[in-house]
Design a protein around this motif. Sequence first.
Motif, PDB file in Angstrom:
ATOM      1  N   GLY A  30       0.772  -1.231   0.000  1.00 49.86           N
ATOM      2  CA  GLY A  30       0.000   0.000   0.000  1.00 49.86           C
ATOM      3  C   GLY A  30       0.803   1.280   0.000  1.00 49.86           C
ATOM      4  O   GLY A  30       0.240   2.373   0.145  1.00 49.86           O
ATOM      5  N   ALA A  31       2.125   1.196  -0.193  1.00 49.77           N
ATOM      6  CA  ALA A  31       2.952   2.394  -0.207  1.00 49.77           C
ATOM      7  C   ALA A  31       2.813   3.158  -1.516  1.00 49.77           C
ATOM      8  O   ALA A  31       2.913   4.389  -1.543  1.00 49.77           O
ATOM      9  CB  ALA A  31       4.415   2.033   0.033  1.00 49.77           C
ATOM     10  N   ILE A  32       2.627   2.431  -2.626  1.00 52.87           N
ATOM     11  CA  ILE A  32       2.317   3.040  -3.913  1.00 52.87           C
ATOM     12  C   ILE A  32       1.107   2.312  -4.488  1.00 52.87           C
ATOM     13  O   ILE A  32       0.659   1.298  -3.940  1.00 52.87           O
ATOM     14  CB  ILE A  32       3.514   3.014  -4.895  1.00 52.87           C
ATOM     15  CG1 ILE A  32       3.853   1.583  -5.318  1.00 52.87           C
ATOM     16  CG2 ILE A  32       4.726   3.713  -4.283  1.00 52.87           C
ATOM     17  CD1 ILE A  32       4.943   1.502  -6.384  1.00 52.87           C
ATOM     18  N   ASP A  33       0.587   2.815  -5.596  1.00 55.24           N
ATOM     19  CA  ASP A  33      -0.692   2.319  -6.101  1.00 55.24           C
ATOM     20  C   ASP A  33      -0.595   1.591  -7.427  1.00 55.24           C
ATOM     21  O   ASP A  33      -1.478   0.783  -7.757  1.00 55.24           O
ATOM     22  CB  ASP A  33      -1.666   3.498  -6.245  1.00 55.24           C
ATOM     23  CG  ASP A  33      -1.664   4.375  -5.016  1.00 55.24           C
ATOM     24  OD1 ASP A  33      -2.033   3.865  -3.948  1.00 55.24           O
ATOM     25  OD2 ASP A  33      -1.253   5.560  -5.114  1.00 55.24           O
ATOM     26  N   LEU A  34       0.472   1.844  -8.202  1.00 59.28           N
ATOM     27  CA  LEU A  34       0.623   1.275  -9.531  1.00 59.28           C
ATOM     28  C   LEU A  34       2.092   0.974  -9.810  1.00 59.28           C
ATOM     29  O   LEU A  34       2.971   1.779  -9.468  1.00 59.28           O
ATOM     30  CB  LEU A  34       0.138   2.256 -10.605  1.00 59.28           C
ATOM     31  CG  LEU A  34      -1.354   2.530 -10.740  1.00 59.28           C
ATOM     32  CD1 LEU A  34      -1.564   3.867 -11.441  1.00 59.28           C
ATOM     33  CD2 LEU A  34      -2.008   1.408 -11.537  1.00 59.28           C
ATOM     34  N   ALA A  35       2.356  -0.154 -10.460  1.00 62.79           N
ATOM     35  CA  ALA A  35       3.694  -0.461 -10.965  1.00 62.79           C
ATOM     36  C   ALA A  35       3.535  -1.044 -12.360  1.00 62.79           C
ATOM     37  O   ALA A  35       2.778  -1.993 -12.555  1.00 62.79           O
ATOM     38  CB  ALA A  35       4.415  -1.448 -10.051  1.00 62.79           C
ATOM     39  N   ALA A  36       4.229  -0.455 -13.325  1.00 66.39           N
ATOM     40  CA  ALA A  36       4.050  -0.841 -14.719  1.00 66.39           C
ATOM     41  C   ALA A  36       5.394  -1.234 -15.333  1.00 66.39           C
ATOM     42  O   ALA A  36       6.390  -0.519 -15.181  1.00 66.39           O
ATOM     43  CB  ALA A  36       3.437   0.307 -15.510  1.00 66.39           C
ATOM     44  N   GLU A  37       5.404  -2.377 -16.014  1.00 65.90           N
ATOM     45  CA  GLU A  37       6.610  -2.864 -16.690  1.00 65.90           C
ATOM     46  C   GLU A  37       6.249  -3.319 -18.097  1.00 65.90           C
ATOM     47  O   GLU A  37       5.469  -4.250 -18.262  1.00 65.90           O
ATOM     48  CB  GLU A  37       7.214  -4.048 -15.938  1.00 65.90           C
ATOM     49  CG  GLU A  37       7.791  -3.728 -14.587  1.00 65.90           C
ATOM     50  CD  GLU A  37       8.614  -4.884 -14.054  1.00 65.90           C
ATOM     51  OE1 GLU A  37       9.799  -4.985 -14.434  1.00 65.90           O
ATOM     52  OE2 GLU A  37       8.078  -5.684 -13.283  1.00 65.90           O
ATOM     53  N   PRO A  38       6.835  -2.703 -19.140  1.00 66.81           N
ATOM     54  CA  PRO A  38       6.553  -3.140 -20.501  1.00 66.81           C
ATOM     55  C   PRO A  38       7.379  -4.343 -20.926  1.00 66.81           C
ATOM     56  O   PRO A  38       7.081  -4.973 -21.931  1.00 66.81           O
ATOM     57  CB  PRO A  38       6.918  -1.919 -21.337  1.00 66.81           C
ATOM     58  CG  PRO A  38       8.039  -1.288 -20.564  1.00 66.81           C
ATOM     59  CD  PRO A  38       7.709  -1.515 -19.116  1.00 66.81           C
ATOM     60  N   LEU A  39       8.425  -4.659 -20.164  1.00 62.14           N
ATOM     61  CA  LEU A  39       9.276  -5.818 -20.446  1.00 62.14           C
ATOM     62  C   LEU A  39       9.569  -6.535 -19.135  1.00 62.14           C
ATOM     63  O   LEU A  39      10.168  -5.960 -18.222  1.00 62.14           O
ATOM     64  CB  LEU A  39      10.591  -5.384 -21.096  1.00 62.14           C
ATOM     65  CG  LEU A  39      10.514  -4.755 -22.494  1.00 62.14           C
ATOM     66  CD1 LEU A  39      11.878  -4.215 -22.906  1.00 62.14           C
ATOM     67  CD2 LEU A  39      10.011  -5.769 -23.516  1.00 62.14           C
ATOM     68  N   ALA A  40       9.140  -7.780 -19.033  1.00 59.99           N
ATOM     69  CA  ALA A  40       9.384  -8.562 -17.820  1.00 59.99           C
ATOM     70  C   ALA A  40       9.294 -10.042 -18.168  1.00 59.99           C
ATOM     71  O   ALA A  40       8.573 -10.432 -19.085  1.00 59.99           O
ATOM     72  CB  ALA A  40       8.371  -8.207 -16.738  1.00 59.99           C
ATOM     73  N   ASN A  41      10.020 -10.844 -17.429  1.00 58.65           N
ATOM     74  CA  ASN A  41      10.011 -12.289 -17.634  1.00 58.65           C
ATOM     75  C   ASN A  41       9.149 -12.977 -16.585  1.00 58.65           C
ATOM     76  O   ASN A  41       8.792 -12.375 -15.566  1.00 58.65           O
ATOM     77  CB  ASN A  41      11.435 -12.830 -17.566  1.00 58.65           C
ATOM     78  CG  ASN A  41      12.294 -12.342 -18.712  1.00 58.65           C
ATOM     79  OD1 ASN A  41      11.991 -12.607 -19.871  1.00 58.65           O
ATOM     80  ND2 ASN A  41      13.365 -11.619 -18.394  1.00 58.65           N
ATOM     81  N   GLY A  93       3.296 -13.086 -19.622  1.00 57.77           N
ATOM     82  CA  GLY A  93       2.974 -12.360 -20.842  1.00 57.77           C
ATOM     83  C   GLY A  93       4.047 -11.394 -21.304  1.00 57.77           C
ATOM     84  O   GLY A  93       3.867 -10.692 -22.305  1.00 57.77           O
ATOM     85  N   GLY A  94       5.176 -11.323 -20.586  1.00 55.71           N
ATOM     86  CA  GLY A  94       6.275 -10.466 -20.995  1.00 55.71           C
ATOM     87  C   GLY A  94       6.130  -9.016 -20.587  1.00 55.71           C
ATOM     88  O   GLY A  94       6.958  -8.176 -20.984  1.00 55.71           O
ATOM     89  N   GLU A  95       5.112  -8.709 -19.773  1.00 57.62           N
ATOM     90  CA  GLU A  95       4.832  -7.335 -19.347  1.00 57.62           C
ATOM     91  C   GLU A  95       3.914  -7.408 -18.141  1.00 57.62           C
ATOM     92  O   GLU A  95       3.346  -8.471 -17.853  1.00 57.62           O
ATOM     93  CB  GLU A  95       4.141  -6.566 -20.473  1.00 57.62           C
ATOM     94  CG  GLU A  95       2.850  -7.235 -20.916  1.00 57.62           C
ATOM     95  CD  GLU A  95       2.271  -6.674 -22.205  1.00 57.62           C
ATOM     96  OE1 GLU A  95       3.054  -6.214 -23.045  1.00 57.62           O
ATOM     97  OE2 GLU A  95       1.028  -6.701 -22.350  1.00 57.62           O
ATOM     98  N   ALA A  96       3.755  -6.287 -17.423  1.00 60.19           N
ATOM     99  CA  ALA A  96       2.897  -6.349 -16.240  1.00 60.19           C
ATOM    100  C   ALA A  96       2.436  -4.968 -15.811  1.00 60.19           C
ATOM    101  O   ALA A  96       3.159  -3.967 -15.939  1.00 60.19           O
ATOM    102  CB  ALA A  96       3.626  -7.016 -15.077  1.00 60.19           C
ATOM    103  N   LEU A  97       1.232  -4.959 -15.264  1.00 60.07           N
ATOM    104  CA  LEU A  97       0.719  -3.823 -14.510  1.00 60.07           C
ATOM    105  C   LEU A  97       0.177  -4.387 -13.207  1.00 60.07           C
ATOM    106  O   LEU A  97      -0.697  -5.254 -13.217  1.00 60.07           O
ATOM    107  CB  LEU A  97      -0.400  -3.096 -15.262  1.00 60.07           C
ATOM    108  CG  LEU A  97      -1.059  -1.949 -14.476  1.00 60.07           C
ATOM    109  CD1 LEU A  97      -0.104  -0.760 -14.356  1.00 60.07           C
ATOM    110  CD2 LEU A  97      -2.372  -1.523 -15.118  1.00 60.07           C
ATOM    111  N   SER A  98       0.730  -3.936 -12.089  1.00 59.90           N
ATOM    112  CA  SER A  98       0.162  -4.283 -10.793  1.00 59.90           C
ATOM    113  C   SER A  98      -0.419  -3.025 -10.174  1.00 59.90           C
ATOM    114  O   SER A  98       0.067  -1.917 -10.406  1.00 59.90           O
ATOM    115  CB  SER A  98       1.209  -4.909  -9.863  1.00 59.90           C
ATOM    116  OG  SER A  98       2.181  -3.965  -9.467  1.00 59.90           O
ATOM    117  N   SER A  99      -1.471  -3.222  -9.387  1.00 59.82           N
ATOM    118  CA  SER A  99      -2.155  -2.073  -8.808  1.00 59.82           C
ATOM    119  C   SER A  99      -2.951  -2.489  -7.593  1.00 59.82           C
ATOM    120  O   SER A  99      -3.060  -3.678  -7.267  1.00 59.82           O
ATOM    121  CB  SER A  99      -3.095  -1.433  -9.838  1.00 59.82           C
ATOM    122  OG  SER A  99      -4.301  -2.180  -9.924  1.00 59.82           O
ATOM    123  N   ASN A 100      -3.560  -1.507  -6.957  1.00 65.57           N
ATOM    124  CA  ASN A 100      -4.457  -1.793  -5.839  1.00 65.57           C
ATOM    125  C   ASN A 100      -5.798  -2.344  -6.318  1.00 65.57           C
ATOM    126  O   ASN A 100      -6.667  -2.635  -5.514  1.00 65.57           O
ATOM    127  CB  ASN A 100      -4.665  -0.542  -4.985  1.00 65.57           C
ATOM    128  CG  ASN A 100      -5.381   0.585  -5.731  1.00 65.57           C
ATOM    129  OD1 ASN A 100      -5.775   0.442  -6.883  1.00 65.57           O
ATOM    130  ND2 ASN A 100      -5.537   1.717  -5.067  1.00 65.57           N
TER     131      ASN A 100
END
Length: 259
Positions: free
Chosen positions: A199-210, A239-246
């Motif tokens: 809960g320290a941040i709300d969104l993390a976005a990665e266009p390239l990830a394994n 999927g090679g990418e990610a968006l994590s969020s609350n």
Amino acid sequence: MSTPDLDLAHRLSDRADEITNARFRSTDLRISSKPDRTPVTDADLAVEDTVRAELAEHRPDDLVVGEERGGDLTRGRFWILDPIDGTKNFLRGLPVWATLTALVEDGSPVVGVVSAPALHRRWWASAGGGAYRRIGADGPAERINVSEVSELADSYLSTTHLGSWTERELRAEYLRLVDACWESRAFGDFWQHCLVAEGAIDLAAEPLANEWDLAAVQVLVEEAGGSLTDLSGRRRFDGGEALSSNGTVHRKALELLGG
């Protein structure tokens, strides 16, 4: 909630921490480059080999997939390892790196442990058992939850490397999301997803990830009440990418990213 598989994942993380702590900031650290030009150290290899040996002893019927030694993703039961996530930080003496250990069953992560000994932090989760954090080797287990922020204008966003968005030809879309959010930083790699989970941040976005970057943090974020998908909104870690969020701001962020 403890399970035999989660207990084993903690023991594997303890073994990994012993190796990485001993090699961190070592003057004789050996570094080479993989075919994709990303660095690998002798500590990466030692951790993965040690964890594989432990799994061969304690879970001989399970498959193993690791960043350094490979392995094929399957629909069965397998462990997926990132011996040092944040190798560039590790080899430069920066403390933001971790060992990621996950157990996947039928395509879904069910156990995840993220151990960052130089940050004196460990995060873990199991399917249906909640998400937890420990600060310090002897600290108590603390239940963690994502934030309750409901608007992008109030959201704190992180990514790993802006150049990755350029590589994916999504720089304009990412900057559109940046402009819509309250604040943005590049905490990077595993740490940003753990910050979402607590809960320290709300969104993390990665266009390239394994897949080994994301399996452990997917179950962590989800058990903390959030969401982790690819950039089109599909729940997956491979999927090679990610968006994590609350979870609350997830759809709005995906729309700006073109998902």
